[in-house]
Motif scaffolding. Structure first.
Motif, PDB file in Angstrom:
ATOM      1  N   ARG A 130      49.265  31.301  37.047  1.00  0.00           N
ATOM      2  CA  ARG A 130      48.102  31.954  36.452  1.00  0.00           C
ATOM      3  C   ARG A 130      47.353  31.025  35.500  1.00  0.00           C
ATOM      4  NH1 ARG A 130      46.712  37.049  35.615  1.00  0.00           N
ATOM      5  NH2 ARG A 130      48.068  38.717  36.304  1.00  0.00           N
ATOM      6  N   PHE A 159      50.185  44.791  30.167  1.00  0.00           N
ATOM      7  CA  PHE A 159      50.321  43.544  29.397  1.00  0.00           C
ATOM      8  C   PHE A 159      50.401  43.934  27.940  1.00  0.00           C
ATOM      9  CE2 PHE A 159      48.375  41.124  33.026  1.00  0.00           C
ATOM     10  CZ  PHE A 159      49.468  40.304  33.224  1.00  0.00           C
ATOM     11  N   ASP A 194      50.214  41.629  25.313  1.00  0.00           N
ATOM     12  CA  ASP A 194      49.727  40.605  24.400  1.00  0.00           C
ATOM     13  C   ASP A 194      48.223  40.444  24.621  1.00  0.00           C
ATOM     14  OD1 ASP A 194      49.987  38.645  22.478  1.00  0.00           O
ATOM     15  OD2 ASP A 194      50.228  37.060  23.997  1.00  0.00           O
ATOM     16  N   VAL A 247      47.063  47.153  33.122  1.00  0.00           N
ATOM     17  CA  VAL A 247      46.248  46.400  34.070  1.00  0.00           C
ATOM     18  C   VAL A 247      46.341  46.977  35.477  1.00  0.00           C
ATOM     19  CG1 VAL A 247      46.022  44.170  32.964  1.00  0.00           C
ATOM     20  CG2 VAL A 247      48.105  44.718  34.210  1.00  0.00           C
ATOM     21  N   LYS A 302      35.964  43.101  40.862  1.00  0.00           N
ATOM     22  CA  LYS A 302      35.409  42.248  39.824  1.00  0.00           C
ATOM     23  C   LYS A 302      36.516  41.425  39.176  1.00  0.00           C
ATOM     24  CE  LYS A 302      31.291  44.733  38.395  1.00  0.00           C
ATOM     25  NZ  LYS A 302      31.556  46.192  38.552  1.00  0.00           N
ATOM     26  N   SER A 303      36.119  40.305  38.600  1.00  0.00           N
ATOM     27  CA  SER A 303      37.074  39.464  37.888  1.00  0.00           C
ATOM     28  C   SER A 303      37.700  40.278  36.755  1.00  0.00           C
ATOM     29  CB  SER A 303      36.341  38.243  37.335  1.00  0.00           C
ATOM     30  OG  SER A 303      37.273  37.396  36.726  1.00  0.00           O
ATOM     31  N   GLY A 304      39.020  40.206  36.645  1.00  0.00           N
ATOM     32  CA  GLY A 304      39.694  40.923  35.562  1.00  0.00           C
ATOM     33  C   GLY A 304      40.122  42.327  35.924  1.00  0.00           C
ATOM     34  N   CYS A 305      39.910  42.772  37.168  1.00  0.00           N
ATOM     35  CA  CYS A 305      40.272  44.130  37.534  1.00  0.00           C
ATOM     36  C   CYS A 305      41.744  44.270  37.903  1.00  0.00           C
ATOM     37  CB  CYS A 305      39.386  44.636  38.672  1.00  0.00           C
ATOM     38  SG  CYS A 305      39.742  43.837  40.249  1.00  0.00           S
ATOM     39  N   GLY A 306      42.468  43.141  37.987  1.00  0.00           N
ATOM     40  CA  GLY A 306      43.924  43.235  38.207  1.00  0.00           C
ATOM     41  C   GLY A 306      44.385  42.782  39.577  1.00  0.00           C
ATOM     42  N   LYS A 307      43.527  42.094  40.325  1.00  0.00           N
ATOM     43  CA  LYS A 307      43.893  41.671  41.687  1.00  0.00           C
ATOM     44  C   LYS A 307      45.091  40.698  41.656  1.00  0.00           C
ATOM     45  CE  LYS A 307      39.870  39.756  42.485  1.00  0.00           C
ATOM     46  NZ  LYS A 307      39.161  39.948  41.192  1.00  0.00           N
ATOM     47  N   SER A 308      44.954  39.665  40.825  1.00  0.00           N
ATOM     48  CA  SER A 308      46.040  38.676  40.766  1.00  0.00           C
ATOM     49  C   SER A 308      47.325  39.336  40.293  1.00  0.00           C
ATOM     50  CB  SER A 308      45.678  37.534  39.816  1.00  0.00           C
ATOM     51  OG  SER A 308      44.557  36.848  40.306  1.00  0.00           O
ATOM     52  N   SER A 309      47.199  40.161  39.256  1.00  0.00           N
ATOM     53  CA  SER A 309      48.387  40.826  38.723  1.00  0.00           C
ATOM     54  C   SER A 309      49.089  41.610  39.825  1.00  0.00           C
ATOM     55  CB  SER A 309      48.004  41.764  37.584  1.00  0.00           C
ATOM     56  OG  SER A 309      47.295  41.046  36.608  1.00  0.00           O
TER      57      SER A 309
HETATM   58  N1  ADP Z   1      49.477  37.063  30.606  1.00  0.00           N
HETATM   59  C1  ADP Z   1      48.539  37.954  30.266  1.00  0.00           C
HETATM   60  N2  ADP Z   1      48.597  38.580  29.058  1.00  0.00           N
HETATM   61  C2  ADP Z   1      47.698  39.506  28.726  1.00  0.00           C
HETATM   62  N3  ADP Z   1      46.672  39.875  29.504  1.00  0.00           N
HETATM   63  C3  ADP Z   1      46.522  39.298  30.713  1.00  0.00           C
HETATM   64  C4  ADP Z   1      47.462  38.295  31.157  1.00  0.00           C
HETATM   65  N4  ADP Z   1      47.094  37.898  32.383  1.00  0.00           N
HETATM   66  C5  ADP Z   1      46.007  38.587  32.701  1.00  0.00           C
HETATM   67  N5  ADP Z   1      45.656  39.425  31.702  1.00  0.00           N
HETATM   68  C6  ADP Z   1      44.552  40.363  31.716  1.00  0.00           C
HETATM   69  O1  ADP Z   1      44.812  41.330  32.727  1.00  0.00           O
HETATM   70  C7  ADP Z   1      43.636  41.662  33.393  1.00  0.00           C
HETATM   71  C8  ADP Z   1      43.783  41.458  34.881  1.00  0.00           C
HETATM   72  O2  ADP Z   1      43.890  40.093  35.176  1.00  0.00           O
HETATM   73  P1  ADP Z   1      43.970  39.534  36.642  1.00  0.00           P
HETATM   74  O3  ADP Z   1      45.021  40.279  37.362  1.00  0.00           O
HETATM   75  O4  ADP Z   1      44.089  38.069  36.566  1.00  0.00           O
HETATM   76  O5  ADP Z   1      42.557  39.910  37.229  1.00  0.00           O
HETATM   77  P2  ADP Z   1      41.806  39.308  38.491  1.00  0.00           P
HETATM   78  O6  ADP Z   1      42.737  38.482  39.236  1.00  0.00           O
HETATM   79  O7  ADP Z   1      41.319  40.533  39.223  1.00  0.00           O
HETATM   80  O8  ADP Z   1      40.632  38.530  37.938  1.00  0.00           O
HETATM   81  C9  ADP Z   1      42.526  40.815  32.782  1.00  0.00           C
HETATM   82  O9  ADP Z   1      41.831  41.588  31.850  1.00  0.00           O
HETATM   83  C10 ADP Z   1      43.247  39.699  32.100  1.00  0.00           C
HETATM   84  O10 ADP Z   1      42.542  39.271  30.955  1.00  0.00           O
END
Ligand code: ADP
Ligand code: MG
Lengths: 419, 232
Positions: A417, B15, B17, B23, B42-49
């Motif tokens: 990440r 999350f 922190d 998320v 959208k960016s930040g919507c939780g796709k990667s998570s």
């Molecule tokens: N390690 C982390 N600690 C706290 N918040 C996080 C962390 N990683 C991601 N986030 C937050 O979680 C949300 C989802 O992130 P992410 O899954 O990367 O979104 P995407 O991949 O859709 O852009 C975002 O608001 C991001 O700022």
């Protein structure tokens, strides 16, 4: 776990960072080199100093001690059987110093399987007459062949030949300091007076130097025959039987049994010279302490470098984990790296430690006290090499353990990440 | 359904922190064998998570992930590592290759780890995958010396080496120029068509998503919309 694959990965990481690896390994090499050289040298010195005494000390000495008789007349008297007599002004009795049946005892000892060799001796207290001055001295009557074989008598002869004592009648070898006092050269005649007043003339056939000044000031050697003549005793007269064993550690036990069997006093080397062990022990202890300290310092070097490597290789670790390597695989990779550094550094350390020992062993070292020693002594004990390599592996393993554990705990999600 | 290879069951993730944020807020869906699915949002919507949870790398979530019908909840780390090795191929946005190794070795490593085939066989298979992707001539190059597009193709070859049940990608074209993006997308499409490879790709490139069989749209940690796409 597939060890071949683990080693393969470890090797690639090592090669990619060969400069750092080399620095870590050189730290270990240095530690092991010093460890080996120091221990070999210290141990060599120990052997030398112990040799000063131990080489010339019998493992067991058989003799008759001067002491009060064990059975006083009063204890034999039936009327006093159940009492405790108090005897004042008890004097040592007229015990003969001669060992009875010395011939058969010597034969029996020579046939004993634990005995390396037997050297009978007699001592005579005499005065060396030098003009108007009489110098107190001792003549040791020895069997030259046995003495050379068992006590390296030859090594301490600095002028003349030891065997001349047998071939030249009425001959003597003087301690070098005694010879200087008497201003005697090889070939000169010296005159002695015995404790009974008899006067003899002896031909000087050599000097010896033991390394102990006090000893060299008073001692001299003659054949057993000559000494018996000086003392006016028969050819059976022997006061000391000095025994060397194959195994020095058996001395205390065998001394007891000889004393009982032959009805004499027996003193073992451990009782006679207990202080030497202490000196050797302290010197060894210091060498080990210094060697191990060097290795621990090297261990910290490895710890640092592995930590750095793990910091740099976060991505690699994350990918390995993402593609199916478990934490324990990653840990194994870094432990293999640590041990490889230890093994490589350790082996080169052994080799250069040996090299350094050889160099030290060729440095000239002359001392009046040690006539046979020409260079610094080294003990090439394989045990030091075994300890050295074991320590290097253990230290590197321990130094690698914490970083390896850290690597195994890295969370790949954070790394992947994080970009 | 028999044919389900991956299922998300009410996945919730927080999350902590700097503050507690939800998320993922109850994500449910399943993927069948042979599906070519994209996740957009959208960016930040939780796709990667979500993808990290599904890939078994992230274990800090509520709900469950079923891979080939087996629950991944409460499983030990070595077990999950084995699942990733055997059943999942992963392609990242930043084509993470191991720079210490050649291209070929990069592709081989997960295969060697699986230890199902001999080293020789793994090597032959790796060559095969590289050939499929048209980069066999790069096999003996050092991984660090490739261009971005080449690296991503090597990463796809690596993801394929153990014939995984599913390939997951987190914006695999996100860091590539237009031409390379198209190239990589064509490869995914080829894998879907010719090998019937199951794939789940996160992207925020609408063109890319439009060409997949099924689009899952996310917003604020939830699935808001699903479309079947019969093009492709
Ligand atoms: N390690 C982390 N600690 C706290 N918040 C996080 C962390 N990683 C991601 N986030 C937050 O979680 C949300 C989802 O992130 P992410 O899954 O990367 O979104 P995407 O991949 O859709 O852009 C975002 O608001 C991001 O700022
Ligand atoms: Mg993302």
């Amino acid at each position: 776990m597939n060890l071949k694959l683990i080693i393969n990965i470890a090797q690639s990481l090592l090669v990619a960072r060969w400069r750092q690896t080399l620095v870590a390994a050189v730290g270990v090499t240095f530690g092991i080199t010093m460890f080996i050289a120091l221990l070999s040298f210290m141990s060599g010195l120990n052997d030398l100093l112990d040799g000063l005494v131990v080489n010339r000390t019998p493992h067991i000495r058989l003799y008759n001690d001067i002491r009060p008789r064990r059975h006083q007349p009063v204890t034999l008297w039936p009327a006093y059987q159940n009492t405790y007599p108090m005897i004042s002004s008890l004097k040592s009795g007229n015990i003969r110093q001669e060992i009875y049946n010395s011939g058969p005892i010597i034969q029996a000892l020579q046939q004993n399987k634990a005995v390396l060799g037997v050297a009978p001796t007699i001592t005579a207290q005499v005065f060396f007459n030098d003009g108007t001055v009489d110098i107190n001295g001792v003549i040791n009557g020895i069997d030259v062949k046995a003495e050379t074989k068992l006590f390296h008598f030859d090594d301490y002869i600095v002028a003349g030949k030891a065997t001349d004592l047998n071939t030249v009648p009425n001959s003597i070898i003087l301690g070098i300091a005694l010879a200087q006092k008497l201003v005697a050269n090889v070939g000169d005649i010296v005159q002695i007076t015995t404790s009974t007043g008899a006067i003899f003339q002896l031909k000087v056939v050599g000097f010896f130097q033991s390394g102990l000044q006090d000893f060299d000031k008073a001692q001299s050697y003659a054949s057993i025959n000559t000494t018996q003549k000086i003392l006016g005793k028969s050819s059976l007269y022997i006061t000391d039987i000095r025994v060397k064993l194959y195994d020095i550690n058996q001395a205390p036990a065998l001394a007891k049994s000889f004393a009982r069997i032959y009805g004499v006093d027996a003193e073992d080397i451990q009782t006679a010279n207990s202080q030497f062990e202490t000196g050797s022990f302290v010197r060894s202890l210091i060498s080990y302490a210094v060697g191990i300290t060097l290795l621990i310092v090297a261990g910290f070097g490895i710890y640092n470098i592995l930590n750095m490597m793990i910091y740099e290789k976060m991505d690699t670790i994350a990918i390995l984990k993402a593609t199916g390597f478990a934490g324990r695989d990653v840990k194994a990779v870094f432990l293999v790296i640590a041990i490889a550094i230890g093994l490589f550094g350790g082996i080169t350390g052994l080799i250069s430690g040996f090299g350094l020992s050889v160099v030290i062993n060729h440095i000239p070292f002359h001392t009046a006290a040690l006539p046979t020693v020409k260079t610094y002594p080294i003990n090439y004990n394989p045990l030091f090499y075994f300890i050295g390599i074991s320590f290097s592996l253990i230290t590197t393993y321990l130094a690698g353990w914490l970083p390896a554990r850290k690597a195994s705990k890295i969370d790949p999600v954070i790394i992947i990440r994080g970009k | 359904m028999e044919n389900t290879i991956l299922a998300a069951v009410n996945i919730v993730k927080y999350f902590y922190d700097p503050v507690k944020v939800k998320v993922l807020n109850g994500v449910n869906f399943s993927i069948h064998r042979g599906d070519f699915v994209s996740i957009v949002g959208k960016s930040g919507c939780g796709k990667s998570s979500l993808l990290y949870v599904l890939s078994t790398m992230d274990t800090d979530y509520e709900g469950d992930v079923l891979i080939d019908g087996i629950s991944m909840q409460q499983k030990k780390e070595p077990y999950l590592a084995k699942i990733r090795n055997e059943k999942i191929g992963f392609v990242f946005q930043f084509h993470y290759l191991l720079n210490e190794f050649t291209v070929l070795k990069n592709v081989m490593l997960p295969g060697l780890k699986l230890h199902k085939y001999s080293e020789k066989e793994v090597e032959a298979r790796a060559y095969d995958k590289l050939k499929t992707l048209g980069i066999a001539d790069l096999a003996l190059k050092n991984a660090a010396r490739l261009s971005g597009g080449e690296k991503q193709r090597v990463a796809i070859a690596r993801a394929l080496i153990n014939d995984p049940d599913i390939i997951m990608g987190d914006e695999p074209t996100g860091n590539l120029d237009k031409k390379n993006s198209e190239l990589v997308f064509d490869i995914f499409k080829q894998l879907s068509h010719e090998l019937n490879q199951t794939m789940l790709i996160v992207t925020h490139d609408p063109d890319f998503a439009a060409k997949t069989n099924r689009i899952i749209r996310m917003e604020d940690g939830k699935i808001v919309n699903e479309e079947k796409n019969l093009v492709g």
